[in-house]
Scaffold this active site. Structure first.
Site, PDB file in Angstrom:
ATOM      1  N   TYR A   1       0.803  -1.222   0.000  1.00  0.00           N
ATOM      2  CA  TYR A   1       0.000   0.000   0.000  1.00  0.00           C
ATOM      3  C   TYR A   1       0.838   1.275   0.000  1.00  0.00           C
ATOM      4  O   TYR A   1       0.296   2.372   0.013  1.00  0.00           O
ATOM      5  CB  TYR A   1      -0.903   0.011   1.238  1.00  0.00           C
ATOM      6  CG  TYR A   1      -0.111  -0.172   2.521  1.00  0.00           C
ATOM      7  CD1 TYR A   1       0.494   0.914   3.151  1.00  0.00           C
ATOM      8  CD2 TYR A   1       0.063  -1.439   3.067  1.00  0.00           C
ATOM      9  CE1 TYR A   1       1.238   0.740   4.289  1.00  0.00           C
ATOM     10  CE2 TYR A   1       0.813  -1.618   4.219  1.00  0.00           C
ATOM     11  CZ  TYR A   1       1.394  -0.527   4.829  1.00  0.00           C
ATOM     12  OH  TYR A   1       2.145  -0.703   5.959  1.00  0.00           O
ATOM     13  N   GLY A   2       2.152   1.154  -0.016  1.00  0.00           N
ATOM     14  CA  GLY A   2       3.018   2.331   0.067  1.00  0.00           C
ATOM     15  C   GLY A   2       4.065   2.312  -1.019  1.00  0.00           C
ATOM     16  O   GLY A   2       3.747   2.205  -2.206  1.00  0.00           O
ATOM     17  N   SER A   3       5.325   2.376  -0.625  1.00  0.00           N
ATOM     18  CA  SER A   3       6.420   2.408  -1.602  1.00  0.00           C
ATOM     19  C   SER A   3       6.434   1.166  -2.489  1.00  0.00           C
ATOM     20  O   SER A   3       6.899   1.218  -3.629  1.00  0.00           O
ATOM     21  CB  SER A   3       7.765   2.568  -0.892  1.00  0.00           C
ATOM     22  OG  SER A   3       8.015   1.456  -0.046  1.00  0.00           O
ATOM     23  N   LEU A   4       5.905   0.049  -2.010  1.00  0.00           N
ATOM     24  CA  LEU A   4       5.883  -1.178  -2.809  1.00  0.00           C
ATOM     25  C   LEU A   4       4.781  -1.172  -3.868  1.00  0.00           C
ATOM     26  O   LEU A   4       4.647  -2.129  -4.631  1.00  0.00           O
ATOM     27  CB  LEU A   4       5.764  -2.406  -1.907  1.00  0.00           C
ATOM     28  CG  LEU A   4       6.986  -2.650  -1.013  1.00  0.00           C
ATOM     29  CD1 LEU A   4       6.722  -3.791  -0.043  1.00  0.00           C
ATOM     30  CD2 LEU A   4       8.233  -2.918  -1.839  1.00  0.00           C
TER      31      LEU A   4
ATOM     32  N   GLU B   1      10.742  -4.420   5.650  1.00  0.00           N
ATOM     33  CA  GLU B   1       9.770  -3.742   6.512  1.00  0.00           C
ATOM     34  C   GLU B   1      10.300  -3.575   7.926  1.00  0.00           C
ATOM     35  O   GLU B   1       9.847  -2.709   8.655  1.00  0.00           O
ATOM     36  CB  GLU B   1       8.430  -4.478   6.498  1.00  0.00           C
ATOM     37  CG  GLU B   1       7.773  -4.513   5.127  1.00  0.00           C
ATOM     38  CD  GLU B   1       7.479  -3.144   4.532  1.00  0.00           C
ATOM     39  OE1 GLU B   1       7.572  -2.117   5.226  1.00  0.00           O
ATOM     40  OE2 GLU B   1       7.126  -3.097   3.346  1.00  0.00           O
TER      41      GLU B   1
END
Length: 181
Positions: free
Chosen positions: A35-38, A103
């Site tokens: 949901y972010g940088s990935l 993470e």
């Protein structure tokens, strides 16, 4: 909610941070909701050396926060909220271990139910939830498009540094790359 048959989640029982090592259909691949940088293929490619098959998805009952002093987001359970993202499908155990290390200690790996955007299907996937639920540094809503325009290039470079110095935790690599102002 419908249950997915062919995409069932690559997630066994999740006992603590280790989670399941086998999918519900007996294989060894996993699904991971990101949901972010990935969400950025460039970041995923640096970490996993490939872009896994993926599908747009929604995680209900969570909110994506910005974090003071960080360029990446956090999610926490919040009633009546939802987080849009994607599910990385067919993640191998070595790839899952890379994601766990990336993470780092700031997140806890959990099994969640995600709704696929283009179908009525729901599947289980791992995701990484912010470990400190009472963190006063969380605020607002993190925006991927803003991050992509202003932070992604530097973040990809930081991620390359993390991969090259695999003995260093990601938080140490991050903090050495993004010096506090």
């Amino acid at each position: 909610m419908a249950s997915v048959n062919s995409l069932t989640a690559g997630v066994g029982s999740c006992g603590g941070a280790g989670g399941g090592n086998a999918s519900a259909n007996g294989g060894s691949n996993h699904n991971v909701f990101v949901y972010g940088s990935l969400l950025a293929d460039d970041v995923v490619r640096v970490l996993l050396r490939r872009i896994p098959q993926n599908s747009p998805a929604i995680l209900h009952g969570y909110h994506r926060f910005s974090i003071k002093g960080r360029v990446y987001p956090a999610i926490l359970p919040v009633e009546n909220k939802k987080v849009t993202g994607r599910v990385l499908l067919g993640i191998t155990l070595p790839e899952l271990e890379i994601l766990d290390k990336f993470e780092d200690f700031e997140y806890e790996k959990r099994v969640v139910d995600v709704s696929l955007k283009d179908t009525p299907d729901v599947l289980q996937a791992y995701t990484y939830v912010w470990a400190k639920s009472d963190d006063s540094n969380l605020y607002g809503e993190w925006d991927f498009e803003v991050w992509k325009e202003s932070k992604m290039k530097d973040f990809v470079n930081m991620t390359m540094g993390f991969v090259e110095e695999e003995s260093k935790p990601r938080v140490i690599t991050y903090e050495s790359y993004y010096k506090p102002e």
